[in-house]
Design a protein around this motif. Structure first.
Motif, PDB file in Angstrom:
ATOM      1  N   UNK A  37      27.893  51.601  55.523  1.00 27.83           N
ATOM      2  CA  UNK A  37      28.834  50.688  54.663  1.00 27.83           C
ATOM      3  C   UNK A  37      27.861  50.126  53.921  1.00 27.83           C
ATOM      4  N   UNK A  38      28.483  49.628  52.428  1.00 28.56           N
ATOM      5  CA  UNK A  38      27.639  48.840  51.456  1.00 28.56           C
ATOM      6  C   UNK A  38      27.246  47.547  52.064  1.00 28.56           C
ATOM      7  N   UNK A  39      25.921  47.111  51.594  1.00 29.96           N
ATOM      8  CA  UNK A  39      25.796  45.701  52.105  1.00 29.96           C
ATOM      9  C   UNK A  39      26.796  44.498  51.678  1.00 29.96           C
ATOM     10  N   UNK A  40      27.071  43.617  52.477  1.00 28.34           N
ATOM     11  CA  UNK A  40      28.132  42.740  52.334  1.00 28.34           C
ATOM     12  C   UNK A  40      27.993  41.910  50.982  1.00 28.34           C
ATOM     13  N   UNK A  41      29.278  41.716  50.307  1.00 27.66           N
ATOM     14  CA  UNK A  41      29.040  40.830  49.224  1.00 27.66           C
ATOM     15  C   UNK A  41      30.215  39.664  49.744  1.00 27.66           C
ATOM     16  N   UNK A  42      29.587  38.506  49.579  1.00 25.49           N
ATOM     17  CA  UNK A  42      30.157  37.291  50.010  1.00 25.49           C
ATOM     18  C   UNK A  42      29.701  36.151  49.582  1.00 25.49           C
ATOM     19  N   UNK A  43      30.681  35.639  48.668  1.00 32.91           N
ATOM     20  CA  UNK A  43      30.123  34.249  47.943  1.00 32.91           C
ATOM     21  C   UNK A  43      30.955  32.959  48.092  1.00 32.91           C
ATOM     22  N   UNK A  44      30.337  32.105  48.296  1.00 32.78           N
ATOM     23  CA  UNK A  44      31.023  30.697  48.488  1.00 32.78           C
ATOM     24  C   UNK A  44      31.084  30.066  47.227  1.00 32.78           C
ATOM     25  N   UNK A  45      32.281  29.845  46.643  1.00 29.34           N
ATOM     26  CA  UNK A  45      32.737  29.307  45.254  1.00 29.34           C
ATOM     27  C   UNK A  45      33.368  27.994  45.424  1.00 29.34           C
ATOM     28  N   UNK A  46      32.624  27.197  44.704  1.00 26.28           N
ATOM     29  CA  UNK A  46      33.258  25.639  44.529  1.00 26.28           C
ATOM     30  C   UNK A  46      33.244  25.520  42.954  1.00 26.28           C
ATOM     31  N   UNK A 103      34.335  17.451  32.145  1.00 21.94           N
ATOM     32  CA  UNK A 103      33.467  18.456  32.821  1.00 21.94           C
ATOM     33  C   UNK A 103      33.798  18.928  34.112  1.00 21.94           C
ATOM     34  N   UNK A 104      33.343  20.401  34.242  1.00 19.41           N
ATOM     35  CA  UNK A 104      33.560  20.821  35.726  1.00 19.41           C
ATOM     36  C   UNK A 104      32.341  21.594  35.884  1.00 19.41           C
ATOM     37  N   UNK A 105      32.032  21.597  37.215  1.00 18.72           N
ATOM     38  CA  UNK A 105      30.684  22.365  37.556  1.00 18.72           C
ATOM     39  C   UNK A 105      31.144  23.317  38.635  1.00 18.72           C
ATOM     40  N   UNK A 106      30.491  24.559  38.224  1.00 22.07           N
ATOM     41  CA  UNK A 106      30.919  25.973  39.235  1.00 22.07           C
ATOM     42  C   UNK A 106      29.783  26.215  39.854  1.00 22.07           C
ATOM     43  N   UNK A 107      29.793  26.512  41.038  1.00 21.92           N
ATOM     44  CA  UNK A 107      28.680  27.011  41.983  1.00 21.92           C
ATOM     45  C   UNK A 107      29.170  28.116  42.753  1.00 21.92           C
ATOM     46  N   UNK A 130      36.921  29.049  32.679  1.00 19.67           N
ATOM     47  CA  UNK A 130      37.637  30.438  32.887  1.00 19.67           C
ATOM     48  C   UNK A 130      37.479  31.620  31.857  1.00 19.67           C
ATOM     49  N   UNK A 131      37.261  31.017  30.540  1.00 20.26           N
ATOM     50  CA  UNK A 131      36.974  31.808  29.389  1.00 20.26           C
ATOM     51  C   UNK A 131      35.639  32.532  29.762  1.00 20.26           C
ATOM     52  N   UNK A 132      34.602  31.664  30.357  1.00 26.68           N
ATOM     53  CA  UNK A 132      33.201  32.291  30.659  1.00 26.68           C
ATOM     54  C   UNK A 132      33.056  33.022  31.703  1.00 26.68           C
ATOM     55  N   UNK A 133      33.901  32.814  32.812  1.00 24.75           N
ATOM     56  CA  UNK A 133      33.698  33.408  34.218  1.00 24.75           C
ATOM     57  C   UNK A 133      34.792  34.260  34.607  1.00 24.75           C
ATOM     58  N   UNK A 134      35.952  34.399  33.823  1.00 24.60           N
ATOM     59  CA  UNK A 134      36.985  35.169  34.285  1.00 24.60           C
ATOM     60  C   UNK A 134      37.418  34.772  35.508  1.00 24.60           C
ATOM     61  N   UNK A 135      37.841  35.843  36.277  1.00 21.90           N
ATOM     62  CA  UNK A 135      38.560  35.597  37.651  1.00 21.90           C
ATOM     63  C   UNK A 135      37.809  34.975  38.992  1.00 21.90           C
ATOM     64  N   UNK A 136      36.345  35.031  38.660  1.00 23.57           N
ATOM     65  CA  UNK A 136      35.504  34.556  39.406  1.00 23.57           C
ATOM     66  C   UNK A 136      35.722  33.092  40.091  1.00 23.57           C
ATOM     67  N   UNK A 137      35.845  32.057  39.195  1.00 23.76           N
ATOM     68  CA  UNK A 137      36.407  30.968  39.773  1.00 23.76           C
ATOM     69  C   UNK A 137      37.731  30.377  39.436  1.00 23.76           C
ATOM     70  N   UNK A 138      38.719  31.475  39.536  1.00 17.21           N
ATOM     71  CA  UNK A 138      40.000  31.223  39.417  1.00 17.21           C
ATOM     72  C   UNK A 138      40.469  30.590  40.635  1.00 17.21           C
ATOM     73  N   UNK A 139      40.218  29.485  41.032  1.00 21.85           N
ATOM     74  CA  UNK A 139      40.397  28.913  42.600  1.00 21.85           C
ATOM     75  C   UNK A 139      41.698  28.119  42.516  1.00 21.85           C
ATOM     76  N   UNK A 140      42.088  27.761  43.577  1.00 21.16           N
ATOM     77  CA  UNK A 140      43.262  26.926  43.537  1.00 21.16           C
ATOM     78  C   UNK A 140      43.011  25.331  43.085  1.00 21.16           C
ATOM     79  N   UNK A 141      41.765  24.944  43.195  1.00 16.44           N
ATOM     80  CA  UNK A 141      41.454  23.824  42.459  1.00 16.44           C
ATOM     81  C   UNK A 141      40.795  23.681  41.346  1.00 16.44           C
ATOM     82  N   UNK A 142      40.565  22.462  40.765  1.00 20.20           N
ATOM     83  CA  UNK A 142      40.742  22.239  39.372  1.00 20.20           C
ATOM     84  C   UNK A 142      41.693  23.180  38.337  1.00 20.20           C
TER      85      UNK A 142
END
Length: 142
Positions: A37-46, A103-107, A130-142
């Motif tokens: 299996x490919x190495x795991x890809x898991x990110x904590x996004x805030x 301002x919003x800060x993405x991590x 959203x324009x800069x990071x696409x779907x990556x930070x399309x979270x339920x919050x802010x």
């Protein structure tokens, strides 16, 4: 005499097969088996409000093997895959964002295909995020 030559030929054949097996190139240390299996890809996004959001802001874990974890996981994983896991390399989209400073800060922290990821950036507002990071930070919050 024929009997001895047949026995000698068989012994020679066995020796040749053993030598061929031993001469096969050894796999280098750290190389993956083709079916491993490919190495795991898991990110904590805030995403937090402000330039220095609270450390207690909730987050979402995005897993990409298979895609799961947030509402647009498949899109986010595809965008990350195209950018080799580098959020800053995701192509910006054309968007008409208001010139409102909220301002919003993405991590993002975790691993992408076995490599450590650490990303923090503050955007003027969530539209720009959203324009800069696409779907990556399309979270339920802010």
């Amino acid at each position: 005499m024929t009997h001895t030559s047949l026995r000698t030929a068989r012994a020679g054949l066995v020796v040749a097969l053993v030598l061929l097996a031993c001469a096969a190139p050894a796999r280098a240390a750290g190389t993956e088996h083709p079916f491993a299996p490919a190495p795991d890809s898991r990110l904590l996004l805030t995403v937090g409000h402000g330039e220095k959001p609270s450390a207690t802001d909730g987050g979402t874990v995005l897993s990409c093997d298979p895609p799961r974890g947030h509402r647009r996981a498949a899109d986010a994983c595809a965008e990350l895959d195209a950018a080799d896991g580098r959020i800053e390399n995701i192509p910006a989209r054309e968007a008409f964002c208001p010139m409102v400073y909220a301002p919003v800060t993405a991590r993002a922290s975790g691993t992408w295909r076995g490599q450590r990821v650490g990303y923090t950036e503050t955007f003027p507002n969530s539209c720009t995020l959203t324009a800069r990071t696409g779907a990556v930070f399309a979270l339920d919050t802010p």
